[in-house]
Design a protein around this motif. Structure first.
Motif, PDB file in Angstrom:
ATOM      1  N   LEU A  54       0.821  -1.215   0.000  1.00 16.70           N
ATOM      2  CA  LEU A  54       0.000   0.000   0.000  1.00 16.70           C
ATOM      3  C   LEU A  54       0.854   1.263   0.000  1.00 16.70           C
ATOM      4  N   ARG A  55       2.151   1.090   0.150  1.00 12.49           N
ATOM      5  CA  ARG A  55       3.096   2.198   0.126  1.00 12.49           C
ATOM      6  C   ARG A  55       4.326   1.732  -0.602  1.00 12.49           C
ATOM      7  N   SER A  56       5.101   2.664  -1.141  1.00 18.36           N
ATOM      8  CA  SER A  56       6.365   2.261  -1.763  1.00 18.36           C
ATOM      9  C   SER A  56       7.504   2.662  -0.845  1.00 18.36           C
ATOM     10  N   PRO A  57       8.510   1.811  -0.738  1.00 25.64           N
ATOM     11  CA  PRO A  57       9.674   2.181   0.075  1.00 25.64           C
ATOM     12  C   PRO A  57      10.544   3.181  -0.685  1.00 25.64           C
ATOM     13  N   VAL A  58      11.314   3.979   0.046  1.00 23.23           N
ATOM     14  CA  VAL A  58      12.267   4.855  -0.650  1.00 23.23           C
ATOM     15  C   VAL A  58      13.569   4.111  -0.915  1.00 23.23           C
ATOM     16  N   SER A  59      13.805   3.071  -0.139  1.00 23.54           N
ATOM     17  CA  SER A  59      14.962   2.228  -0.439  1.00 23.54           C
ATOM     18  C   SER A  59      14.746   0.859   0.187  1.00 23.54           C
ATOM     19  N   GLY A  60      15.597  -0.092  -0.228  1.00 18.92           N
ATOM     20  CA  GLY A  60      15.515  -1.437   0.324  1.00 18.92           C
ATOM     21  C   GLY A  60      14.713  -2.373  -0.557  1.00 18.92           C
ATOM     22  N   THR A  61      14.710  -3.669  -0.174  1.00 16.63           N
ATOM     23  CA  THR A  61      13.953  -4.650  -0.942  1.00 16.63           C
ATOM     24  C   THR A  61      13.078  -5.486  -0.017  1.00 16.63           C
ATOM     25  N   ILE A  62      11.964  -5.951  -0.571  1.00 22.19           N
ATOM     26  CA  ILE A  62      11.021  -6.795   0.164  1.00 22.19           C
ATOM     27  C   ILE A  62      10.755  -8.034  -0.672  1.00 22.19           C
ATOM     28  N   GLU A  63      10.867  -9.185  -0.042  1.00 15.72           N
ATOM     29  CA  GLU A  63      10.538 -10.431  -0.733  1.00 15.72           C
ATOM     30  C   GLU A  63       9.472 -11.183   0.027  1.00 15.72           C
ATOM     31  N   ILE A  64       8.453 -11.642  -0.698  1.00 16.62           N
ATOM     32  CA  ILE A  64       7.415 -12.453  -0.068  1.00 16.62           C
ATOM     33  C   ILE A  64       7.465 -13.834  -0.699  1.00 16.62           C
ATOM     34  N   ALA A  65       7.751 -14.842   0.097  1.00 16.65           N
ATOM     35  CA  ALA A  65       7.856 -16.227  -0.360  1.00 16.65           C
ATOM     36  C   ALA A  65       8.661 -16.339  -1.658  1.00 16.65           C
ATOM     37  N   GLY A  66       9.785 -15.663  -1.679  1.00 14.53           N
ATOM     38  CA  GLY A  66      10.677 -15.796  -2.817  1.00 14.53           C
ATOM     39  C   GLY A  66      10.395 -14.855  -3.976  1.00 14.53           C
ATOM     40  N   THR A  67       9.272 -14.144  -3.934  1.00 15.99           N
ATOM     41  CA  THR A  67       8.950 -13.201  -5.004  1.00 15.99           C
ATOM     42  C   THR A  67       9.366 -11.804  -4.574  1.00 15.99           C
ATOM     43  N   ASN A  68      10.029 -11.085  -5.447  1.00 16.21           N
ATOM     44  CA  ASN A  68      10.402  -9.713  -5.124  1.00 16.21           C
ATOM     45  C   ASN A  68       9.164  -8.828  -5.195  1.00 16.21           C
ATOM     46  N   CYS A  69       8.781  -8.260  -4.062  1.00 19.27           N
ATOM     47  CA  CYS A  69       7.577  -7.443  -4.000  1.00 19.27           C
ATOM     48  C   CYS A  69       7.901  -6.016  -3.587  1.00 19.27           C
ATOM     49  N   THR A  70       9.101  -5.548  -3.897  1.00 16.00           N
ATOM     50  CA  THR A  70       9.535  -4.244  -3.407  1.00 16.00           C
ATOM     51  C   THR A  70       8.595  -3.125  -3.823  1.00 16.00           C
ATOM     52  N   SER A  71       8.212  -3.113  -5.103  1.00 10.65           N
ATOM     53  CA  SER A  71       7.310  -2.041  -5.502  1.00 10.65           C
ATOM     54  C   SER A  71       6.001  -2.612  -6.042  1.00 10.65           C
ATOM     55  N   ALA A  72       5.584  -3.737  -5.460  1.00  9.73           N
ATOM     56  CA  ALA A  72       4.338  -4.359  -5.892  1.00  9.73           C
ATOM     57  C   ALA A  72       3.154  -3.659  -5.246  1.00  9.73           C
ATOM     58  N   GLY A  73       1.996  -3.793  -5.851  1.00  9.75           N
ATOM     59  CA  GLY A  73       0.767  -3.265  -5.274  1.00  9.75           C
ATOM     60  C   GLY A  73       0.111  -4.313  -4.394  1.00  9.75           C
ATOM     61  N   PRO A  74      -1.010  -3.960  -3.745  1.00 10.31           N
ATOM     62  CA  PRO A  74      -1.660  -4.899  -2.836  1.00 10.31           C
ATOM     63  C   PRO A  74      -2.105  -6.199  -3.511  1.00 10.31           C
ATOM     64  N   LYS A  75      -2.457  -6.093  -4.784  1.00  6.00           N
ATOM     65  CA  LYS A  75      -2.904  -7.290  -5.487  1.00  6.00           C
ATOM     66  C   LYS A  75      -1.744  -8.278  -5.655  1.00  6.00           C
ATOM     67  N   GLN A  76      -0.596  -7.741  -6.027  1.00  2.58           N
ATOM     68  CA  GLN A  76       0.572  -8.602  -6.253  1.00  2.58           C
ATOM     69  C   GLN A  76       1.078  -9.218  -4.949  1.00  2.58           C
ATOM     70  N   THR A  77       1.077  -8.430  -3.865  1.00  6.50           N
ATOM     71  CA  THR A  77       1.570  -9.014  -2.618  1.00  6.50           C
ATOM     72  C   THR A  77       0.647 -10.141  -2.176  1.00  6.50           C
ATOM     73  N   ALA A  78      -0.651  -9.972  -2.407  1.00  2.00           N
ATOM     74  CA  ALA A  78      -1.589 -11.047  -2.051  1.00  2.00           C
ATOM     75  C   ALA A  78      -1.314 -12.273  -2.909  1.00  2.00           C
ATOM     76  N   GLN A  79      -1.057 -12.038  -4.200  1.00  2.00           N
ATOM     77  CA  GLN A  79      -0.766 -13.171  -5.078  1.00  2.00           C
ATOM     78  C   GLN A  79       0.534 -13.864  -4.701  1.00  2.00           C
ATOM     79  N   ALA A  80       1.490 -13.065  -4.224  1.00  2.00           N
ATOM     80  CA  ALA A  80       2.767 -13.656  -3.836  1.00  2.00           C
ATOM     81  C   ALA A  80       2.620 -14.491  -2.563  1.00  2.00           C
ATOM     82  N   GLY A  81       1.498 -14.336  -1.860  1.00  2.00           N
ATOM     83  CA  GLY A  81       1.269 -15.190  -0.707  1.00  2.00           C
ATOM     84  C   GLY A  81       1.135 -14.466   0.612  1.00  2.00           C
TER      85      GLY A  81
END
Ligand SMILES: Nc1ncnc2c1ncn2[C@@H]1O[C@H](COP(=O)(O)OP(=O)(O)O)[C@@H](O)[C@H]1O
Ligand SMILES: [Mg+2]
Lengths: 373, 522
Positions: free
Chosen positions: B310-337
């Protein structure tokens, strides 16, 4: 310390409330109207019978009422679909003009020998597109810069009106009939005129009712409508669920503009039969907003509410013919509008008296806090 | 203005909301000319106590006296006439009015100078006197948050307040502005005013107050003289004894698997432009519950939102279950698990005005079996709802009823039902039991613990007991930073309490971020 009125939202609104309150409001209005009529020296019973006879009694009266209701249904739907998402499109008036301009252009530009179904379809499509584009002029600033659509759509009404007036009164445009001594639009060919059902009632009414049913289905039964309803209730929940509020804002305003424009198509093709600014500027777009409010933005509610308002309007001229002052007629119409719309408040809320001390213990009394400062 | 402010004495004060006491038989003394720190966790009742003292709420029972004379404030105006003024957590200013207009707003004609010019010069004098610099002719919308706060304080001083109650004044301020605020407070005290300072922050409370009162769950947990206490003692008063918290008894030999959620160097801009999350690095693994402790407003919400997309980071990376979700939207993070139970149940987690069946499919309405080719299947939706209502024991729903009329516990169960019914690998739950009754809270907690068997869980809570109860790893968040990380067998509640209030920040800053992340991940 004074007692305060305490307003509480009703949770579930049952049918007895949903239909009972408007009917009660109507009865109240008629009663109040009777007193006014009596004061003005008229016989209320006779007046109400005339109203009923001239608008709802018999097919002739009914068809006249339905003819008047046709564009109201469409502009009512236009407002309703936007209200469902809490987008306040009050530019129905201007979008209607654009629909009329677009449709009459098609009707005049295509060969007169074009088959009617083809001609009317083309007029509907071009008119709707013109209205949708006009609405997008407000939708895009809203979606991207959060510009208040109430102001932008209202402003666009004036621009659309000036445009239409200029086409007929201010220029030698394609729409204007140069042979007429008083400026007016070229008459549409027979193939561009909506077939009549009976008297002034034309097939626009069918388009309007189909549109109402389609819109109801779209909002209630499709995943697109699911998103609209979610956004209308809580944009934050919608975003959380991954819906694109921005895209839907534009889509809904475009759809709303298209519906209002179809009212313009219906008027220009079924009633004025040419681009006639004076006849087209009868506040159909604005009345659609009232229709949507009274119908609580329910597309299926828009149809009866439009017919009801049309009935009040048609009976107006007859009331004058039995000697009731035009002011009294307006007063009566306004009274009925007002009480039925005001009754809306009681459909969604209950009101009771509360002592300030007891109310302070309950839920966070926001209004009291504000009042205290 | 000579002499000291009157001695404010509170005895046995109780105030309930919906039958639940927010403050319960509280005693409180504010001596003339002192700075009195009021500490406590979120929901401890600080704001309620202050609002009673300032006349906004009326107490259910108890007495308030000024220099021995019993008083009953009927309104904030009434309190103001007695020299008591409060600056609320959320400012109450009219944006389009000027500073001077706001200051006299609501004052009786007789009490205020007739001309605005005169008000402005008086405000300017007052601002000068107390070092609360702000232009009296500026409009509120032109001012920074810090300046608006000064206007609020000036408003109370202008009305002759001798006792000033400041509800979490430093929560919205940057460091520099905080220093200036405390300078102004010292000036006030030097002139005989007394100040109640509500705060979460240990360091400033220890540094600036004369005495401290701690509220814990609506009860006075003790009043102490600042000079003769320690941060550790105060933290213990705030969060309870170390031995009081019990861990839920579950399989200690739980296998910890692969990473389900990894953050590396994630920073997030807050709504006010400051960094709300600062360089967060941690990992949640399969079979693990990671709990984030912290006082609300220290970047937890922003951290949750950035994970959920729901927000974008200014730096750094986020991974959800192996998928890079750094600048993903809520739909993608849900799909990633990611299953996400947000802090704000009504309004974010649920559309309050729509019925349960709508909310139950809020994320799956556009998929089979709930819809085909864009057309909803009411029967499939109803079937899902009935199944989940049964499985998660959601009660109190009536057909077509707007969901906001259901109780908090049932709302939370409904959200959990929806989120856990989706395919997911990691559950992010924010304040999952806040405001729930015991039974509902227990049910929610057991769902969360069940998740641990096969997935990863990240829980945020302000309730330290709860965090300790369920977590395998406890992270502590303060001012946007992860300032501490503890495995469940090496928990030190005293230290966590200190870290939560920022007084352990020096200790933690010696802890490098890498060390934090390895400890969290192990
Ligand atoms: N206006 C209100 N209505 C209902 N409950 C309230 C209200 N104000 C506070 N509460 C409840 O009272 C408790 C104490 O809240 P509050 O005084 O705001 O705590 P604090 O300021 O210490 O965070 C909380 O459980 C909160 O939910
Ligand atoms: Mg508070």
């Amino acid at each position: 310390m004074r007692n305060r009125l305490r307003v509480m939202p009703r949770g579930v609104t049952g049918p007895e409330v949903r239909f009972g309150v408007p009917l009660g409001a109507l009865a109240f209005a008629l009663l109040l109207g009777a007193i006014i009529l009596a004061f003005a020296g008229n016989d209320p019973i006779e007046a109400y019978r005339t109203m009923f006879d001239s608008s709802l009694n018999g097919w002739k009266a009914q068809s006249r009422t339905l003819a008047l209701a046709t564009p109201l249904i469409l502009t009512g739907l236009a407002a309703a679909v936007a209200f469902q998402m809490r987008v306040y499109n009050i530019g129905g008036e201007g979008q209607l003009y654009l629909g009329a301009i677009g449709a009459s252009w098609v009707g005049l530009a295509l060969p007169a020998s074009t088959p009617t179904p083809l001609m009317l379809s083309a007029m509907l499509i071009v008119g709707a597109l013109a209205g949708a584009c006009w609405a997008l002029l407000a939708a895009i600033p809203k979606a991207y810069f959060n510009a208040d659509e109430i102001i932008t759509t209202l402003m666009l009404n004036f621009i659309a009106l000036s445009l239409m007036n200029w086409l007929i009164f201010g220029s030698r445009s394609f729409w204007r009939d140069p042979r007429r001594p008083v400026p007016g639009g070229k008459r549409l060919p027979e193939s561009a005129i909506m077939p009549s059902i009976s008297g002034r009632l034309h097939i626009g009414i069918i388009i309007a009712i189909v549109a109402a049913i389609f819109l109801w289905w779209l909002l209630r039964k499709t995943s697109w409508g699911f998103q609209i309803r979610t956004i209308g209730d809580s944009p934050r929940a919608a975003r959380y669920a991954g819906m694109s509020v921005r895209r839907k804002t534009m889509a809904v305003l475009a759809l709303s503009g298209a519906l209002a424009a179809i009212a313009g198509v219906s008027e220009v093709s079924g009633v004025t039969k040419g681009l006639e600014p004076i006849a087209l500027t009868s506040n159909i777009g604005f009345t659609g907003i009232i229709v949507a409010v009274v119908a609580r933005s329910n597309p299926l509610g828009v149809v009866p509410v439009s017919i009801f308002l049309a009935a009040i309007a048609t009976s107006g001229s007859r009331l004058q013919s039995i000697g009731i002052d035009v002011e009294v007629v307006f007063l009566l119409q306004g009274l009925i509008f007002l009480t039925v719309t005001a009754g809306e408040f009681f459909v969604t809320n209950t009101v009771s008296l509360a002592h300030p001390d007891t109310s302070a213990t309950g839920s966070p009394p926001t209004s009291e806090i504000k009042a205290a400062i | 203005m000579a002499g000291e402010a009157p001695h404010l004495k509170v005895r046995n004060l109780t105030k309930s909301f919906y039958g639940v006491p927010a403050i319960d038989s509280v005693d409180f003394d504010l001596r003339g000319g002192e700075i009195h720190g009021l500490l406590g966790e979120n929901g401890a009742g600080k704001s309620t106590l202050c609002s009673v003292l300032s006349g906004l709420y009326r107490p259910d029972s108890g007495t308030v006296s000024l220099d021995g004379e019993a008083v009953q404030f009927r309104s904030p105006q009434d309190a103001s006439r007695h020299g008591v003024g409060m600056v609320y957590q959320h400012f109450r200013l009219v944006d389009s009015f000027t500073v001077a207009q706001n200051i006299v707003l609501g004052m009786h004609k007789k009490q205020r100078p007739r001309s605005m010019r005169q008000v402005e010069s008086m405000v300017a004098d007052l601002a000068e006197e107390f070092g609360l610099h702000v232009d009296p002719t500026a409009s509120i919308w032109q001012l920074s948050v810090g300046e608006q706060q000064r206007v609020e304080i000036l408003k109370q001083l202008f009305r002759g307040a001798r006792i000033l109650i400041l509800d979490e004044p430093t929560a919205v301020l940057a460091a520099q502005e905080t220093d200036r605020l405390f300078e102004a407070i010292s000036t006030m005290v030097a002139k005989g005013h007394s100040v109640v300072l509500v705060s979460h922050k240990m360091a400033e409370t220890m540094a600036y107050t004369d005495r401290i009162t701690v509220l814990r769950r609506g009860v006075n947990a003790g009043s102490v003289t600042t000079a003769s206490t320690t941060p550790a003692e105060v933290a213990r008063m705030m969060f309870g004894d170390s031995n009081a918290a019990e861990r839920t008894n579950y399989d200690a030999a739980q296998q910890v698997g692969e990473p389900m959620l990894s953050l590396s160097g994630v920073s997030v801009q807050g709504d006010h432009g400051l960094l709300a999350v600062d360089d967060a690095t941690f990992t949640v693994r399969r079979g693990q519950i990671v709990g984030v402790a912290g006082v609300a407003g220290n970047g937890q919400r922003e951290l949750q939102e950035v994970i959920a997309g729901l927000r974008s980071p200014v730096s750094g990376t986020i991974e959800i279950a192996g998928t890079n979700c750094t600048s993903a939207g809520p739909k993608q993070t849900a799909q990633a698990g990611l299953a996400y139970v947000p802090e704000d149940r009504l309004g974010v987690g649920l559309a309050p005005g729509l019925p349960l069946e709508h909310n139950i499919v809020l994320k799956s309405y556009d998929r089979s079996p709930h819809s085909r080719r864009g057309v909803l299947s009411d029967s499939a939706i109803e079937k899902t709802m009935n199944e989940l209502v049964e499985k998660f024991d959601v009660r109190g729903n009536r057909s077509g009823m707007r969901v906001s009329l259901m109780s908090g516990g049932n709302l939370q169960k409904a959200i959990l039902a929806r989120e856990l019914n989706e395919d997911h690998q990691v559950l992010l739950a924010a304040a999952p039991t806040r405001g729930l009754d015991m039974a509902a809270a227990e049910a929610v907690r057991s769902h969360i613990i069940n998740e641990r068997a096969t997935r990863g869980v990240l829980v945020f809570s302000e309730d330290l007991d709860e965090i300790v109860k369920v977590s395998d790893v406890v992270l502590v968040m303060f001012k946007g930073r992860i300032v501490g990380s503890f495995a469940s067998d090496e928990l030190d509640l005293d230290e966590i309490g200190l870290l939560m209030t920022g007084s352990g920040a020096e200790i933690a800053s010696t802890d490098t971020p890498t060390a934090t992340s390895t400890r969290a991940g192990s």
